[in-house]
Design an enzyme around this catalytic site. Structure first.
Site, PDB file in Angstrom:
ATOM      1  N   SER A  85       0.831  -1.214   0.000  1.00  0.00           N
ATOM      2  CA  SER A  85       0.000   0.000   0.000  1.00  0.00           C
ATOM      3  C   SER A  85       0.863   1.260   0.000  1.00  0.00           C
ATOM      4  O   SER A  85       0.611   2.202  -0.766  1.00  0.00           O
ATOM      5  CB  SER A  85      -0.920   0.004   1.215  1.00  0.00           C
ATOM      6  OG  SER A  85      -1.862  -1.024   1.087  1.00  0.00           O
ATOM      7  N   ARG A 142       1.304   4.271  -3.123  1.00  0.00           N
ATOM      8  CA  ARG A 142       1.118   5.716  -2.901  1.00  0.00           C
ATOM      9  C   ARG A 142       2.389   6.490  -3.196  1.00  0.00           C
ATOM     10  O   ARG A 142       2.349   7.565  -3.800  1.00  0.00           O
ATOM     11  CB  ARG A 142       0.672   5.970  -1.456  1.00  0.00           C
ATOM     12  CG  ARG A 142      -0.797   5.612  -1.283  1.00  0.00           C
ATOM     13  CD  ARG A 142      -1.050   4.918  -0.006  1.00  0.00           C
ATOM     14  NE  ARG A 142      -2.458   4.632   0.205  1.00  0.00           N
ATOM     15  CZ  ARG A 142      -3.041   3.463  -0.083  1.00  0.00           C
ATOM     16  NH1 ARG A 142      -2.356   2.474  -0.611  1.00  0.00           N
ATOM     17  NH2 ARG A 142      -4.325   3.278   0.160  1.00  0.00           N
ATOM     18  N   GLY A 176      -6.332  -3.702  -7.979  1.00  0.00           N
ATOM     19  CA  GLY A 176      -7.452  -2.810  -7.690  1.00  0.00           C
ATOM     20  C   GLY A 176      -6.973  -1.424  -7.294  1.00  0.00           C
ATOM     21  O   GLY A 176      -7.545  -0.410  -7.711  1.00  0.00           O
ATOM     22  N   ARG A 186     -14.701  -6.237 -10.491  1.00  0.00           N
ATOM     23  CA  ARG A 186     -14.738  -5.502  -9.208  1.00  0.00           C
ATOM     24  C   ARG A 186     -15.454  -4.152  -9.385  1.00  0.00           C
ATOM     25  O   ARG A 186     -15.304  -3.484 -10.410  1.00  0.00           O
ATOM     26  CB  ARG A 186     -13.300  -5.328  -8.679  1.00  0.00           C
ATOM     27  CG  ARG A 186     -12.704  -6.685  -8.296  1.00  0.00           C
ATOM     28  CD  ARG A 186     -11.265  -6.602  -7.870  1.00  0.00           C
ATOM     29  NE  ARG A 186     -11.078  -5.886  -6.616  1.00  0.00           N
ATOM     30  CZ  ARG A 186      -9.879  -5.687  -6.068  1.00  0.00           C
ATOM     31  NH1 ARG A 186      -8.784  -6.151  -6.658  1.00  0.00           N
ATOM     32  NH2 ARG A 186      -9.773  -5.050  -4.931  1.00  0.00           N
ATOM     33  N   SER A 244     -15.275   0.247  -0.894  1.00  0.00           N
ATOM     34  CA  SER A 244     -13.806   0.277  -0.940  1.00  0.00           C
ATOM     35  C   SER A 244     -13.290   1.650  -0.552  1.00  0.00           C
ATOM     36  O   SER A 244     -13.764   2.669  -1.057  1.00  0.00           O
ATOM     37  CB  SER A 244     -13.330  -0.058  -2.358  1.00  0.00           C
ATOM     38  OG  SER A 244     -11.948   0.185  -2.467  1.00  0.00           O
ATOM     39  N   SER A 281     -12.339  -0.160   5.745  1.00  0.00           N
ATOM     40  CA  SER A 281     -10.894  -0.128   5.429  1.00  0.00           C
ATOM     41  C   SER A 281     -10.269   1.241   5.693  1.00  0.00           C
ATOM     42  O   SER A 281      -9.359   1.662   4.973  1.00  0.00           O
ATOM     43  CB  SER A 281     -10.664  -0.528   3.961  1.00  0.00           C
ATOM     44  OG  SER A 281     -11.210  -1.776   3.689  1.00  0.00           O
ATOM     45  N   ASP A 318      -7.778  -7.434   4.682  1.00  0.00           N
ATOM     46  CA  ASP A 318      -6.738  -8.309   4.133  1.00  0.00           C
ATOM     47  C   ASP A 318      -6.251  -9.350   5.139  1.00  0.00           C
ATOM     48  O   ASP A 318      -5.539 -10.286   4.769  1.00  0.00           O
ATOM     49  CB  ASP A 318      -5.549  -7.483   3.605  1.00  0.00           C
ATOM     50  CG  ASP A 318      -5.929  -6.687   2.359  1.00  0.00           C
ATOM     51  OD1 ASP A 318      -7.096  -6.789   1.921  1.00  0.00           O
ATOM     52  OD2 ASP A 318      -5.069  -5.962   1.824  1.00  0.00           O
ATOM     53  N   ARG A 340     -13.308 -13.561  -1.062  1.00  0.00           N
ATOM     54  CA  ARG A 340     -12.441 -14.281  -0.121  1.00  0.00           C
ATOM     55  C   ARG A 340     -13.195 -14.966   1.008  1.00  0.00           C
ATOM     56  O   ARG A 340     -12.694 -15.945   1.572  1.00  0.00           O
ATOM     57  CB  ARG A 340     -11.378 -13.326   0.452  1.00  0.00           C
ATOM     58  CG  ARG A 340     -10.328 -12.966  -0.578  1.00  0.00           C
ATOM     59  CD  ARG A 340      -9.305 -11.985  -0.037  1.00  0.00           C
ATOM     60  NE  ARG A 340      -8.284 -11.717  -1.056  1.00  0.00           N
ATOM     61  CZ  ARG A 340      -7.520 -10.639  -1.073  1.00  0.00           C
ATOM     62  NH1 ARG A 340      -7.647  -9.713  -0.135  1.00  0.00           N
ATOM     63  NH2 ARG A 340      -6.620 -10.490  -2.020  1.00  0.00           N
ATOM     64  N   ARG A 371      -3.521 -13.881  -1.456  1.00  0.00           N
ATOM     65  CA  ARG A 371      -3.771 -14.052  -0.008  1.00  0.00           C
ATOM     66  C   ARG A 371      -4.389 -15.415   0.309  1.00  0.00           C
ATOM     67  O   ARG A 371      -4.151 -15.971   1.381  1.00  0.00           O
ATOM     68  CB  ARG A 371      -4.636 -12.909   0.538  1.00  0.00           C
ATOM     69  CG  ARG A 371      -3.974 -11.556   0.355  1.00  0.00           C
ATOM     70  CD  ARG A 371      -4.405 -10.489   1.294  1.00  0.00           C
ATOM     71  NE  ARG A 371      -3.880  -9.218   0.805  1.00  0.00           N
ATOM     72  CZ  ARG A 371      -2.623  -8.792   0.975  1.00  0.00           C
ATOM     73  NH1 ARG A 371      -1.761  -9.520   1.646  1.00  0.00           N
ATOM     74  NH2 ARG A 371      -2.220  -7.633   0.479  1.00  0.00           N
TER      75      ARG A 371
END
Ligand SMILES: O=C(O)C1=C[C@@H](OP(=O)(O)O)[C@@H](O)[C@H](O)C1
Ligand SMILES: C=C(OP(=O)(O)O)C(=O)O
Length: 427
Positions: free
Chosen positions: A21, A25, A90, A118, A163, A191, A309, A340, A381
């Site tokens: 992540s 960024r 994503g 998605r 999201s 999140s 996650d 998931r 994952r």
């Protein structure tokens, strides 16, 4: 690629890989700055998607040793000459959709089968409210997405329940518009820690965003700002580290994971989750090391709202813990690379574990794992979590193991280096 996993434990020390992540960024913001150096970025399939997209907007990106040297577009991304293919990422799709809105032309973004299923509707709708023509060519919010640039500031509201990446994307792009933007959230914000990660890097690049009421945030984003990232070091990844730490807890063995300093990552929660489940874990924040030394695991109730996650990791932990583990507030976990909640329920059942899947929760009854041939669902994952299950059960074969390249390219090497019995094969 398949991985065959034998009964094994872990011992010794291992370095956590850099945060995916934070790397996304840092690259995105460096791509919008002038000259920057990013130290210890994660180079994986997903972050390569972000590198490729930034290059298509006009940034120059070079690897020098372990660093990335980025010559960015100074706030003015060019119109890409071709379709942006984000592959499986994503984060890249959502961030680059908002960056496309800063150009003065048309951008088309797409990705693989998973990406094309998605949702993106809330982001597209708010971009429309911000003066941008943005739409899904299939009219269902899924990629391919078309964006005709022209982002302008305004007062807008976005649905936060699907999201956080939609919000991060807007926070990244809006400071570069001419006027200011006020962004508030409708519904429950999921999140949220990932938004804090976004704000952390934005702030380090000298851009100001005001957050009113941190619990139900409203973002006030002054326009006409410019990013200056200059120098940035990516911290270690707690989501990736969760597999290393859980492996020791599940096999009653011991491991020390290095490169785990405090940061804004929500998945730092794995430390307390393991503690709550009964693992012997000690995190030395100053040294940046977390050590697990076995423990007797028992079931817990987890709220996955902020940490989606961690769900595959907690699901396998719960499968060998005493009693039941319930993962609540987890509907958004269905919108990842794969669903998931469903994937974990199906695969754990193949390994003899009782699971109850509901709309936004998963209950796992701890039991005796049996080795099985399981499906990795082309999802990094799921593959990494099932590897841990395989270490307890033995005789386990997981397919689509190549998906680890998405976030943790040397996962199997790292696991082997601490004693896991994992053997890769081509079919
Ligand atoms: O912004 C990010 O870096 C991420 C945000 C989370 O997604 P959602 O916000 O869609 O839950 C997380 O699941 C994903 O792995 C990475
Ligand atoms: C969901 C994930 O990433 P993304 O949303 O970027 O595909 C992930 O890494 O688990």
């Amino acid at each position: 690629m398949k991985v065959t996993v034998g009964k094994s434990g872990v011992h010794g020390e291992v370095f956590a890989p850099p945060s995916k992540s934070y790397t996304h960024r840092a690259i995105t913001i460096a791509g919008l700055s002038k000259d920057s150096t990013i130290h210890r970025p994660l180079l994986s399939a997903d972050t390569q998607s972000t590198i490729r997209a930034c290059e298509m907007f006009g940034a120059y990106i070079e690897k020098e040793g372990e660093d990335l040297l980025i010559s960015g577009v100074e706030g003015a991304p060019e119109v890409p000459e071709d379709v942006i293919d984000v592959a499986n990422s994503g984060t890249t799709l959502r961030f680059m959709t908002a960056i496309s809105a800063l150009t003065e032309g048309t951008t088309v973004l797409t990705g693989d089968n998973s990406i094309r299923s998605r949702p993106n509707d809330p982001l597209l709708r708010v971009l429309n409210d911000l003066g941008v023509e943005a739409y899904s060519t299939r009219n269902n919010g899924c990629a391919p997405i078309v964006v005709n640039g022209g982002l302008k500031g305004a007062i807008v509201k976005i649905d936060g329940s699907i999201s956080s990446q939609f919000i991060s994307a807007l926070l990244l792009a809006c400071p570069l518009t001419k006027n200011s933007t006020t962004l508030s959230i409708k519904g429950e914000l999921k999140s949220k820690p990932y938004i804090d990660v976004t704000l952390d890097v934005i702030e380090k690049a000298g851009v100001e965003i005001l957050v009113e009421d941190n619990n139900n945030p409203k973002f006030i984003i002054p326009g006409n700002q410019s990013y200056k990232l200059e120098e940035y070091t990516v911290p270690g990844d707690f989501s990736s580290a969760s597999y290393l730490l859980a492996a020791a807890a599940m096999t009653n063995s011991s491991v020390t994971v290095k490169n785990l300093f405090p940061s804004m990552q929500g998945d730092i929660a794995i430390i307390n989750i393991l503690k709550e489940m009964g693992a012997n874990i000690f995190w030395d924040m100053e040294a940046g090391t977390a050590t697990v030394n076995g423990g007797e695991l028992h079931g817990i109730t987890m709220d996955a709202g902020a940490t989606p996650d961690l769900v595959p990791t907690v699901a396998v932990l719960g499968a060998m813990a005493k009693g039941e583990t319930t993962i609540n507030n987890a509907e958004h976990v269905r919108y990842k690379e794969t669903d998931r909640l469903h994937a974990m329920a199906v695969e754990l059942e193949k390994m003899g574990i009782f699971c109850k899947e509901e709309k936004d929760s998963l209950t796992i009854r701890g039991g005796e794992f049996k080795g099985a041939e399981v499906h990795g669902w082309h999802d990094h994952r799921i593959v990494m979590a099932l590897t841990l299950a395989g270490m307890v059960a033995g005789d386990t074969i997981i397919d689509t193991a190549e998906s680890i390249f998405i976030s943790y390219p040397n996962f199997f090497d790292a696991m082997r280096s601490i004693g896991a019995d994992v053997v890769l094969s081509e079919q």
